[in-house]
Scaffold this active site. Structure first.
Site, PDB file in Angstrom:
ATOM      1  N   ASN A   1       0.986  -1.499   0.086  1.00 18.99           N
ATOM      2  CA  ASN A   1      -0.357   0.213  -0.024  1.00 18.99           C
ATOM      3  C   ASN A   1       1.164   1.284   0.170  1.00 18.99           C
ATOM      4  O   ASN A   1       1.150   1.534   1.184  1.00 18.99           O
ATOM      5  CB  ASN A   1      -0.999  -0.587   1.530  1.00 18.99           C
TER       6      ASN A   1
ATOM      7  N   ARG B   1      -8.604  17.508   2.160  1.00 22.18           N
ATOM      8  CA  ARG B   1      -8.838  17.761   0.730  1.00 22.18           C
ATOM      9  C   ARG B   1     -10.004  18.580   1.128  1.00 22.18           C
ATOM     10  O   ARG B   1     -10.944  17.942   2.046  1.00 22.18           O
ATOM     11  CB  ARG B   1      -9.181  16.306  -0.046  1.00 22.18           C
TER      12      ARG B   1
ATOM     13  N   GLU C   1      -8.264  -3.154   4.931  1.00 24.85           N
ATOM     14  CA  GLU C   1      -7.981  -3.079   2.811  1.00 24.85           C
ATOM     15  C   GLU C   1      -7.258  -4.102   2.800  1.00 24.85           C
ATOM     16  O   GLU C   1      -7.222  -4.262   1.544  1.00 24.85           O
ATOM     17  CB  GLU C   1      -7.888  -1.074   3.089  1.00 24.85           C
TER      18      GLU C   1
ATOM     19  N   LYS D   1       2.960   0.486   3.093  1.00 30.67           N
ATOM     20  CA  LYS D   1       3.371  -0.081   3.513  1.00 30.67           C
ATOM     21  C   LYS D   1       2.924  -1.740   3.606  1.00 30.67           C
ATOM     22  O   LYS D   1       2.680  -1.785   1.777  1.00 30.67           O
ATOM     23  CB  LYS D   1       2.185   0.136   4.694  1.00 30.67           C
TER      24      LYS D   1
ATOM     25  N   ARG E   1      -2.293  -2.322  -3.519  1.00 30.81           N
ATOM     26  CA  ARG E   1      -3.052  -1.453  -3.253  1.00 30.81           C
ATOM     27  C   ARG E   1      -3.258  -0.321  -4.153  1.00 30.81           C
ATOM     28  O   ARG E   1      -2.386   0.837  -4.422  1.00 30.81           O
ATOM     29  CB  ARG E   1      -3.879  -0.206  -2.163  1.00 30.81           C
TER      30      ARG E   1
ATOM     31  N   HIS F   1     -11.867   4.145  -1.994  1.00 33.12           N
ATOM     32  CA  HIS F   1     -12.348   3.274  -0.811  1.00 33.12           C
ATOM     33  C   HIS F   1     -13.225   2.673  -1.020  1.00 33.12           C
ATOM     34  O   HIS F   1     -14.022   1.920  -0.161  1.00 33.12           O
ATOM     35  CB  HIS F   1     -13.165   4.105   0.561  1.00 33.12           C
TER      36      HIS F   1
HETATM   37  P1  ADP Z   1      -5.903   6.191   6.522  1.00 30.80           P
HETATM   38  O1  ADP Z   1      -6.677   7.343   5.432  1.00 30.80           O
HETATM   39  O2  ADP Z   1      -4.286   7.523   6.243  1.00 30.80           O
HETATM   40  O3  ADP Z   1      -5.000   5.516   6.211  1.00 30.80           O
HETATM   41  P2  ADP Z   1      -5.872   6.674   9.039  1.00 30.80           P
HETATM   42  O4  ADP Z   1      -7.709   5.860   8.136  1.00 30.80           O
HETATM   43  O5  ADP Z   1      -5.393   5.813  10.053  1.00 30.80           O
HETATM   44  O6  ADP Z   1      -5.650   7.290   7.492  1.00 30.80           O
HETATM   45  O7  ADP Z   1      -7.582   7.797  10.259  1.00 30.80           O
HETATM   46  C1  ADP Z   1      -5.927   8.925  10.584  1.00 30.80           C
HETATM   47  C2  ADP Z   1      -7.304   9.907  10.948  1.00 30.80           C
HETATM   48  O8  ADP Z   1      -7.708   9.118  11.817  1.00 30.80           O
HETATM   49  C3  ADP Z   1      -6.320  11.019  11.773  1.00 30.80           C
HETATM   50  O9  ADP Z   1      -7.716  12.030  11.495  1.00 30.80           O
HETATM   51  C4  ADP Z   1      -6.750  10.356  12.944  1.00 30.80           C
HETATM   52  O10 ADP Z   1      -6.457  12.072  14.576  1.00 30.80           O
HETATM   53  C5  ADP Z   1      -7.661   9.969  13.399  1.00 30.80           C
HETATM   54  N1  ADP Z   1      -7.942   8.937  15.069  1.00 30.80           N
HETATM   55  C6  ADP Z   1      -7.229   8.013  14.382  1.00 30.80           C
HETATM   56  N2  ADP Z   1      -7.458   7.654  15.833  1.00 30.80           N
HETATM   57  C7  ADP Z   1      -8.266   8.406  16.486  1.00 30.80           C
HETATM   58  C8  ADP Z   1      -9.118   8.681  18.045  1.00 30.80           C
HETATM   59  N3  ADP Z   1      -8.607   8.472  19.158  1.00 30.80           N
HETATM   60  N4  ADP Z   1      -9.822   9.585  17.994  1.00 30.80           N
HETATM   61  C9  ADP Z   1      -9.744  10.793  16.890  1.00 30.80           C
HETATM   62  N5  ADP Z   1      -8.928  10.673  15.729  1.00 30.80           N
HETATM   63  C10 ADP Z   1      -8.671   9.180  15.644  1.00 30.80           C
END
Ligand code: ADP
Length: 407
Positions: A12, A251, A389, A19, A103, A191
């Site tokens: 990914n 975005r 994913e 990753k 991905r 997604h």
């Molecule tokens: P990506 O789209 O890069 O895979 P993620 O699914 O890991 O991203 O989501 C990242 C977002 O999730 C960030 O905005 C992060 O602050 C938020 N996030 C992760 N844990 C928490 C939490 N406990 N409370 C609030 N937001 C969270």
């Protein structure tokens, strides 16, 4: 002696991170949705070209690497991939990978399911770069890096757009001259790997709901929502690119297209507009504090609160829109970083849905990120399901291998 389950590497590649996950896929997982691919190890490099840091661990949590590198050693995605692969290969000597699943963000109108990668596929994916400028180039770099390192290894592209490929024409259209639709200027949706996982997971945890009209809110750094009926996607909030729909970390989500015209008329170049809409907008742009939801929820800045309020309202509005497409709502599911971990954001979104949908949350279950967070009296059940994913990429890659007779 039984054949070992195939080992699949899942790659990914994002804009500043790569990753790599190692999965084994039991044969029965193809027929039985209760049997999942098994993660055995994963590794990632973040901060490519800025402050590279490698971390790798086995599925039981045992850390096998945690190291920072000078930028000169990990200046690009190619170097990052080689490093992660090297670290993970230590555990793969006895059972090397038989395929690599990538991905890939955009499959355009050419790819409605996962596909074996060859020269022709690479050329088609290159042609889609303008539609996913932040992601597609890195996905292609990873594909080329694997080709260079192991030219005979089967590679499979799994698309974020593919799960939405069966959308009705009404869900694909934009009201431009029709010839643009024929040229591929359509609403594709993204997604999809996450939504495919959630559709599969729902059949395990709530088979009755899986059959019905479900809206899934994938709220991560990128964010979108998907309307599903009977486990199939019927509409999504994202469009031709991953900019559309609700606001995200950086975005903008849906905006008046007149804004883009105005920016161009002010003399901004297309590249500058692109950078702003993809990288400087959303939660980051509105708050002036951060794109990270955790930082906004703990900030005292009034604009941080404004950004979160706007985010919650827009998510709820999109849920209303998708419920119209579905003709009702039987379940709401939250997933991804924010969706699966933030009780505060979920409760703000659901507060907007109380009057119209009769949704109410069980405060305790929501606080604990429980699997079912709606109250007993809620007209619509609300669930929290972490996504996977990479697991779906592993499963699709193993399926394509079976179809090509490579196993
Ligand atoms: P990506 O789209 O890069 O895979 P993620 O699914 O890991 O991203 O989501 C990242 C977002 O999730 C960030 O905005 C992060 O602050 C938020 N996030 C992760 N844990 C928490 C939490 N406990 N409370 C609030 N937001 C969270």
């Amino acid at each position: 002696m039984s054949t070992p389950h195939p080992v699949i590497l899942v790659v990914n590649a994002g804009s500043s991170s790569v990753k790599v996950s190692v999965y084994t896929v039991p044969e029965a997982a193809h027929e039985n949705a209760d049997i999942n691919p098994v993660l055995s190890a994963n590794g990632q490099i973040e901060g490519i070209g800025v402050a590279p840091r490698l971390r790798a661990s086995m599925a039981d949590g045992h850390v096998v690497a945690d190291e920072s590198f000078p930028v000169s050693q990990v200046s690009d995605h190619d170097a990052a991939f080689r490093l992660v692969r090297l670290v993970l290969s230590i555990g793969l000597r006895d059972n090397p990978p038989v395929a690599v699943g990538h991905r890939v963000v955009h499959g355009g109108s050419d790819f409605s399911q996962a596909v074996c990668i060859d020269d022709d596929v690479i050329a088609r994916l290159e042609a889609l770069i303008p539609l996913a400028p932040l992601h597609q180039p890195h996905n292609l770099t990873a594909i080329r890096a694997v080709r260079k390192a192991a030219p005979d290894l089967l590679q499979v592209a799994c698309f974020d757009t593919a799960f939405h490929a069966g959308h009705d024409m009404l869900a694909q259209l934009m009201a431009l001259p029709y010839s643009y639709y024929e040229r591929g200027i359509r609403r594709y949706g993204f997604h999809g790997l996450s939504y495919e996982y959630i559709a599969r997971r729902l059949t395990q945890v709530a088979p009755d709901l899986a059959e019905g009209r479900v809206i899934v809110a994938h709220l991560g750094n990128g964010a979108s929502l998907c309307a599903m009926h009977g486990g199939r996607s019927v509409d999504s909030t994202m469009g031709l690119t991953a900019l559309d729909g609700m606001p995200m970390g950086t975005r903008c989500g849906s905006i008046d297209p007149g804004v883009v015209l105005w920016l161009a008329q002010q003399g901004m170049t297309a590249d500058a507009i692109q950078s702003m809409l993809y990288g400087e907008s959303g939660l980051k742009g509105l708050s002036g504090v951060s794109s990270d939801m955790r930082a906004l929820l703990t900030s005292d800045e009034p604009r941080a609160r404004l950004a979160v309020d706007f985010y919650a309202l827009r998510a709820a509005q999109e849920i209303g829109k998708l419920a119209v497409t579905l003709g009702g709502l039987d379940a709401l599911v939250f997933t991804a970083g924010i969706g699966a971990n933030s009780p505060a954001v979920r409760s703000r979104i659901c507060a907007h849905l109380e009057t119209l949908f009769g949704i109410s949350l069980d405060a305790g279950a929501n606080e604990e990120n429980g699997q079912r967070i709606s109250s007993n009296g809620s007209r619509v059940p609300v669930l929290v399901l972490p996504t996977d994913e990479e697991g779906i990429v592993a499963l699709s890659t193993a399926r394509i291998m079976r179809e090509c007779g490579r196993r």
